[in-house]
Scaffold this active site. Structure first.
Site, mmCIF file in Angstrom:
data_model
loop_
_atom_site.group_PDB
_atom_site.id
_atom_site.type_symbol
_atom_site.label_atom_id
_atom_site.label_comp_id
_atom_site.label_asym_id
_atom_site.label_seq_id
_atom_site.Cartn_x
_atom_site.Cartn_y
_atom_site.Cartn_z
ATOM 1 N N ARG A 150 -118.013 -32.506 48.697
ATOM 2 C CA ARG A 150 -118.992 -31.819 49.527
ATOM 3 C C ARG A 150 -118.265 -30.711 50.278
ATOM 4 O O ARG A 150 -117.069 -30.822 50.577
ATOM 5 C CB ARG A 150 -119.626 -32.780 50.534
ATOM 6 C CG ARG A 150 -120.358 -33.965 49.920
ATOM 7 C CD ARG A 150 -120.910 -34.866 51.015
ATOM 8 N NE ARG A 150 -121.665 -36.000 50.489
ATOM 9 C CZ ARG A 150 -121.147 -37.209 50.244
ATOM 10 N NH1 ARG A 150 -119.864 -37.442 50.515
ATOM 11 N NH2 ARG A 150 -121.901 -38.183 49.763
ATOM 12 N N LYS A 174 -119.555 -39.114 54.186
ATOM 13 C CA LYS A 174 -120.640 -39.468 55.093
ATOM 14 C C LYS A 174 -120.371 -40.834 55.717
ATOM 15 O O LYS A 174 -119.911 -41.761 55.049
ATOM 16 C CB LYS A 174 -121.975 -39.487 54.352
ATOM 17 C CG LYS A 174 -122.452 -38.100 53.919
ATOM 18 C CD LYS A 174 -123.836 -38.171 53.299
ATOM 19 C CE LYS A 174 -124.366 -36.778 52.964
ATOM 20 N NZ LYS A 174 -125.721 -36.832 52.372
ATOM 21 N N HIS A 245 -122.601 -27.022 46.706
ATOM 22 C CA HIS A 245 -123.082 -28.258 46.077
ATOM 23 C C HIS A 245 -123.295 -28.069 44.581
ATOM 24 O O HIS A 245 -123.289 -29.053 43.827
ATOM 25 C CB HIS A 245 -124.370 -28.721 46.751
ATOM 26 C CG HIS A 245 -124.335 -30.161 47.149
ATOM 27 N ND1 HIS A 245 -123.400 -30.668 48.026
ATOM 28 C CD2 HIS A 245 -125.098 -31.229 46.767
ATOM 29 C CE1 HIS A 245 -123.597 -31.970 48.188
ATOM 30 N NE2 HIS A 245 -124.614 -32.331 47.432
ATOM 31 N N ARG A 248 -120.285 -29.378 42.930
ATOM 32 C CA ARG A 248 -120.288 -30.845 42.943
ATOM 33 C C ARG A 248 -121.255 -31.389 41.892
ATOM 34 O O ARG A 248 -120.922 -32.311 41.141
ATOM 35 C CB ARG A 248 -120.675 -31.327 44.342
ATOM 36 C CG ARG A 248 -120.761 -32.831 44.534
ATOM 37 C CD ARG A 248 -120.954 -33.097 46.024
ATOM 38 N NE ARG A 248 -121.502 -34.397 46.345
ATOM 39 C CZ ARG A 248 -120.766 -35.484 46.560
ATOM 40 N NH1 ARG A 248 -119.455 -35.429 46.444
ATOM 41 N NH2 ARG A 248 -121.343 -36.627 46.892
ATOM 42 N N HIS A 271 -121.081 -41.847 46.712
ATOM 43 C CA HIS A 271 -122.480 -42.226 46.883
ATOM 44 C C HIS A 271 -122.577 -43.704 47.256
ATOM 45 O O HIS A 271 -121.934 -44.549 46.636
ATOM 46 C CB HIS A 271 -123.269 -42.001 45.588
ATOM 47 C CG HIS A 271 -123.567 -40.569 45.316
ATOM 48 N ND1 HIS A 271 -123.918 -40.103 44.061
ATOM 49 C CD2 HIS A 271 -123.577 -39.476 46.133
ATOM 50 C CE1 HIS A 271 -124.124 -38.800 44.122
ATOM 51 N NE2 HIS A 271 -123.932 -38.401 45.356
ATOM 52 N N TYR A 280 -127.743 -37.455 37.668
ATOM 53 C CA TYR A 280 -126.911 -36.614 36.810
ATOM 54 C C TYR A 280 -126.938 -37.031 35.350
ATOM 55 O O TYR A 280 -126.409 -36.319 34.498
ATOM 56 C CB TYR A 280 -125.467 -36.636 37.321
ATOM 57 C CG TYR A 280 -125.327 -36.100 38.720
ATOM 58 C CD1 TYR A 280 -125.522 -34.751 38.989
ATOM 59 C CD2 TYR A 280 -125.026 -36.935 39.782
ATOM 60 C CE1 TYR A 280 -125.421 -34.257 40.280
ATOM 61 C CE2 TYR A 280 -124.911 -36.456 41.073
ATOM 62 C CZ TYR A 280 -125.108 -35.122 41.316
ATOM 63 O OH TYR A 280 -125.007 -34.642 42.589
#
Length: 299
Positions: A150, A174, A245, A248, A271, A280
């Site tokens: 990110r 995150k 992004h 990514r 994730h 994806y």
């Protein structure tokens, strides 16, 4: 307690205790502030499910996307759940609130050959000129793609986040979750050139720990990183409305196309849910189990 006062307490809670990202905290505060304005700032205990349904309905009338509606619902669920725990009310009105289903939006990606050509050219030009800004930009682009980072993670890296011997980078994503991610040979070449030749030329004191520096010597900002990526890969994707992004997204898609295991890609991206990574798979044609260096087109 007034809603506005409770919202301030709640956003401080999610920032300091739950350690959510600044962007997530801002989104929650914006959603809840909009609810406060639409209900004329009542006492927390006075808000009921009908207020919330009306608030969400008015948002749909303004054309807000399904994803934004889902986030608004998550914002009020978190807030009223916290309010109940804190004793600000005895019930949770969101228990009878239906979450709008999010529409599926496919990520923007670049074709691997075209993206590789651009990144190779950037790295070669930077090596030839020795320009510090060019060396930095090449390293940033290669690391964003090579490690599927990110933009906030890349800008937050310190020099000691890198292990240049093993070509891995320690990332805090995150929720301050730590992960160690490998990056490929082109990224290693670009990062080494930046650290050894480019970065010393931009050092001006201040935050000397930052890996990526701005022209004045401070830590590289996210907005500048966006501009770097937009100028570099906008022509490849065919739009100027592109940001970090996209690199990514492209890395994740190319890994799966190359045969990487879905759970390995989930870990690489950081994730929390496998379902987030599964978006994806829309371009993947084969499902093989392979290590990063066999799967990534720039490994």
């Amino acid at each position: 307690m007034r809603m506005s006062d409770a919202v301030e307490r709640y956003t401080e809670h999610v920032a300091k205790v739950r350690r959510l990202s600044p962007a997530t905290v801002r989104a929650y505060r914006a959603d809840l502030s909009d609810l406060v304005a639409s209900t004329a700032d009542p006492d927390v205990a006075e808000v009921d499910v009908e207020h919330l349904r009306e608030w969400l309905w008015s948002a749909t009338q303004r054309g807000i996307s399904r994803a934004s509606l889902a986030r608004r619902t998550a914002s009020v669920r978190g807030f009223f759940g916290w309010s109940s725990v804190e004793g600000l009310r005895t019930d949770d009105p969101t228990l009878r609130l239906v979450t709008p289903k999010r529409g599926r939006t496919l990520p923007t990606i670049a074709a691997a050959p075209a993206l590789g050509t651009v990144l190779d050219a950037r790295r070669t030009d930077a090596d030839d000129t020795g320009d510090p800004i060019a060396l930095r930009d090449a390293a940033l682009l290669e690391l964003l793609y090579g490690a599927a980072l990110r933009v906030s993670e890349a800008c937050g890296l310190d020099v000691d986040s890198l292990d240049r011997t093993t070509a891995t980078v320690r990332v805090f994503g995150k929720g301050a979750k730590e992960r160690v991610v490998p990056y490929g040979a082109p990224a290693a070449q670009a990062v080494d050139a930046w650290v050894v030749r480019g970065r010393p030329a931009l050092l001006r004191g201040g935050d000397t720990s930052a890996l990526f520096l701005g022209a004045r010597g401070g830590r590289l900002g996210v907005r500048t990183a966006y501009d770097i990526v937009r100028r570099a890969i906008g022509p490849v994707i065919g739009t100027d409305a592109v940001g970090p992004h996209a690199l990514r997204h492209s890395a994740a898609t190319h890994l799966l196309d190359g045969g990487a295991d879905l759970r390995a890609v989930q870990e690489m991206l950081g994730h929390a849910s496998l379902g987030t990574t599964q978006i994806y798979t829309h371009v993947s044609t084969e499902r093989l189990t392979a290590a990063y260096r066999l799967a990534h087109p720039r490994a």
